[in-house]
Every structure is written in structure tokens, then in C-alpha cells.
Motif scaffolding. Structure first.
Motif, short mmCIF file in Angstrom:
data_model
loop_
_atom_site.label_atom_id
_atom_site.label_comp_id
_atom_site.label_asym_id
_atom_site.label_seq_id
_atom_site.Cartn_x
_atom_site.Cartn_y
_atom_site.Cartn_z
N ASP A 112 0.83 -1.20 0.00
CA ASP A 112 0.00 0.00 0.00
C ASP A 112 0.87 1.26 0.00
O ASP A 112 0.45 2.31 -0.50
CB ASP A 112 -0.93 0.00 1.22
CG ASP A 112 -0.15 -0.08 2.53
OD1 ASP A 112 0.82 -0.87 2.59
OD2 ASP A 112 -0.51 0.63 3.48
N VAL A 113 2.08 1.14 0.55
CA VAL A 113 2.99 2.29 0.60
C VAL A 113 3.45 2.64 -0.81
O VAL A 113 3.43 3.82 -1.21
CB VAL A 113 4.20 1.99 1.51
CG1 VAL A 113 5.24 3.12 1.40
CG2 VAL A 113 3.75 1.82 2.95
N THR A 114 3.85 1.63 -1.59
CA THR A 114 4.30 1.92 -2.95
C THR A 114 3.14 2.39 -3.82
O THR A 114 3.32 3.23 -4.70
CB THR A 114 4.95 0.67 -3.57
OG1 THR A 114 4.11 -0.47 -3.39
CG2 THR A 114 6.31 0.39 -2.94
N ARG A 115 1.93 1.85 -3.58
CA ARG A 115 0.77 2.33 -4.33
C ARG A 115 0.51 3.80 -4.04
O ARG A 115 0.27 4.61 -4.94
CB ARG A 115 -0.47 1.49 -3.99
CG ARG A 115 -0.52 0.13 -4.66
CD ARG A 115 -1.94 -0.43 -4.65
NE ARG A 115 -2.43 -0.55 -3.28
CZ ARG A 115 -2.32 -1.65 -2.53
NH1 ARG A 115 -1.70 -2.72 -3.04
NH2 ARG A 115 -2.81 -1.69 -1.31
N LYS A 116 0.58 4.15 -2.77
CA LYS A 116 0.35 5.54 -2.37
C LYS A 116 1.44 6.45 -2.93
O LYS A 116 1.18 7.57 -3.33
CB LYS A 116 0.31 5.62 -0.85
CG LYS A 116 0.00 7.01 -0.31
CD LYS A 116 -0.05 6.98 1.23
CE LYS A 116 -0.31 8.39 1.77
NZ LYS A 116 -0.35 8.39 3.26
N LEU A 117 2.67 5.91 -2.98
CA LEU A 117 3.79 6.70 -3.49
C LEU A 117 3.60 6.99 -4.98
O LEU A 117 3.90 8.09 -5.45
CB LEU A 117 5.10 5.92 -3.25
CG LEU A 117 6.42 6.70 -3.26
CD1 LEU A 117 6.40 7.84 -2.25
CD2 LEU A 117 7.59 5.75 -2.95
N ARG A 118 3.09 5.99 -5.73
CA ARG A 118 2.85 6.19 -7.16
C ARG A 118 1.76 7.24 -7.41
O ARG A 118 1.80 7.97 -8.39
CB ARG A 118 2.41 4.87 -7.81
CG ARG A 118 3.51 3.87 -8.01
CD ARG A 118 3.08 2.76 -8.95
NE ARG A 118 4.09 1.70 -9.01
CZ ARG A 118 4.07 0.62 -8.27
NH1 ARG A 118 3.09 0.43 -7.39
NH2 ARG A 118 5.00 -0.29 -8.38
#
Length: 210
Positions: A112-118
């Protein structure tokens, strides 16, 4: 000494006169030597002028000899350099998520962190552009930038490594290197390829520890 004749009397008188002259000369020499000695003794006093003794004698308590100082700061700096060193031989490909962007997240960091970062969940607070730098220059510049960004408390930064359009074979020279270098930095929690309006395949958006 008895004079037997007038001639002897004159001789005695000459001797006495000579002795008196010698004694007078010796006395004059003694006085001159004494005067000179006094003059030498008073030379400093005359040169310094009138002086007064100190009312309170100041004494310095000398502490025992201290051991040589330990270069603690130098040791800390050397340890920091070792901790911050990043290698060109490190292979980060096995740690990257297998997707089009080859994103990275440390163990314990959810997808979820990488999704939010994108999606731009964190605003970008700083940026470094490595265009035109040689490999060694780029590595040192990136390490310094990440260190300074973390020190400032920045959470999200952008690293521009270029798309390699001007490189031989049209391949990005620094892209793989930057992935590897960032994975080795403890301050980095995750990174993803930047969105099109943020540099696309030529840049990364990096999340740092808080």
C-alpha cells in the motif's frame, strides 16, 4: 728599614712614593670596578623605571599531565563513511518488485505504501538531477543528497537519473546504478518510478524514513 746614609734615605722615599702610587691606583681600580658592578646591577631597574611589587601573588595550580586526547570525532566520521558507503557491485534486481516500474520497498513495508507513493500520496520536498555526472560523481552526489534530505526531515524526494536518450544504445546508464545505490541506503524505505508528469522512466520518487 733604616737609612745608613742620605742616599739610602732618598731611595727609601722613592720606594714609599711608588708604593703609595700603586696603592692609589689599586684603590681607584677597585672603586671603578665597584661602580661598574653597581651600574650593571641597576641597569634593569633604570630601564624598567619605577615598579611596584604585586599585592597578591597569583599561583597557578598545574594539573597532572593528561593522557593524549582520543580522536573520537574522527572515529565517528570514519564509521559513518563505512556505514554510508554504497557499492557498484551490489545487485538490487532481486530486491525490486517485478512490475513495469521495478519499484522497491523494504521488508515490513506494505504494498500500500508503494501504491500511495505512485499516486502522489506524499508531496515531493526535494530533488536531485544526476544528468551529466560521471558514475563516481553521481554516486557521491546521491549519497550526500539522501543524507542531507534525511537530516532535514524530508519524507519524499525525487531522483532524476535520465532516460538515456543521449547515451550509446539509447539505454539509461545511471538507472540501474541508482536503483542499486538507493537500496543500500538505510534512510530509504521505498521508491517507485515517477509519474509521467514527474519525469516518468527517467526519475524515481523516493520515500525516506521519518
Amino acid at each position: 728599614m733604616k737609612a745608613k746614609s742620605l742616599q739610602d734615605l732618598h731611595h727609601i722615599q722613592k720606594l714609599l712614593a711608588a708604593q703609595q702610587r700603586v696603592a692609589a691606583a689599586q684603590e681607584a681600580a677597585r672603586r671603578e670596578a665597584e661602580r661598574k658592578a653597581n651600574a650593571d646591577a641597576n641597569l634593569f631597574a633604570r630601564a624598567a623605571g619605577k615598579v611596584e611589587p604585586l599585592k597578591h601573588r597569583q599561583r597557578v595550580n598545574l594539573s597532572p599531565e593528561q593522557p593524549p586526547p582520543v580522536a573520537a570525532q574522527k572515529q565517528l566520521d570514519e564509521q559513518r563513511v563505512l556505514q554510508e558507503a554504497i557499492s557498484d557491485e551490489f545487485d538490487a534486481t532481486t530486491l525490486l518488485d517485478v512490475d513495469d516500474a521495478l519499484s522497491f520497498r523494504r521488508p515490513g513495508v506494505g504494498t500500500d505504501v508503494t501504491r500511495k507513493l505512485r499516486k502522489g500520496g506524499w508531496s515531493i520536498q526535494g530533488e536531485i538531477d544526476l544528468h551529466g555526472l560521471r558514475r563516481e560523481e553521481a554516486r557521491e552526489a546521491l549519497a550526500g543528497f539522501i543524507r542531507e534530505a534525511h537530516k532535514r526531515g524530508w519524507r519524499c524526494v525525487r531522483v532524476v537519473h535520465g532516460k538515456g536518450l543521449g547515451s550509446p544504445g539509447k539505454t539509461p546508464v545511471l538507472k540501474g546504478r541508482v536503483h542499486s545505490w538507493l537500496v543500500q541506503k538505510n534512510e530509504v524505505l521505498a521508491f517507485v518510478q515517477a509519474r509521467g508528469d514527474e519525469g516518468g522512466a527517467g526519475a524515481l520518487v523516493v520515500l525516506l524514513k521519518g
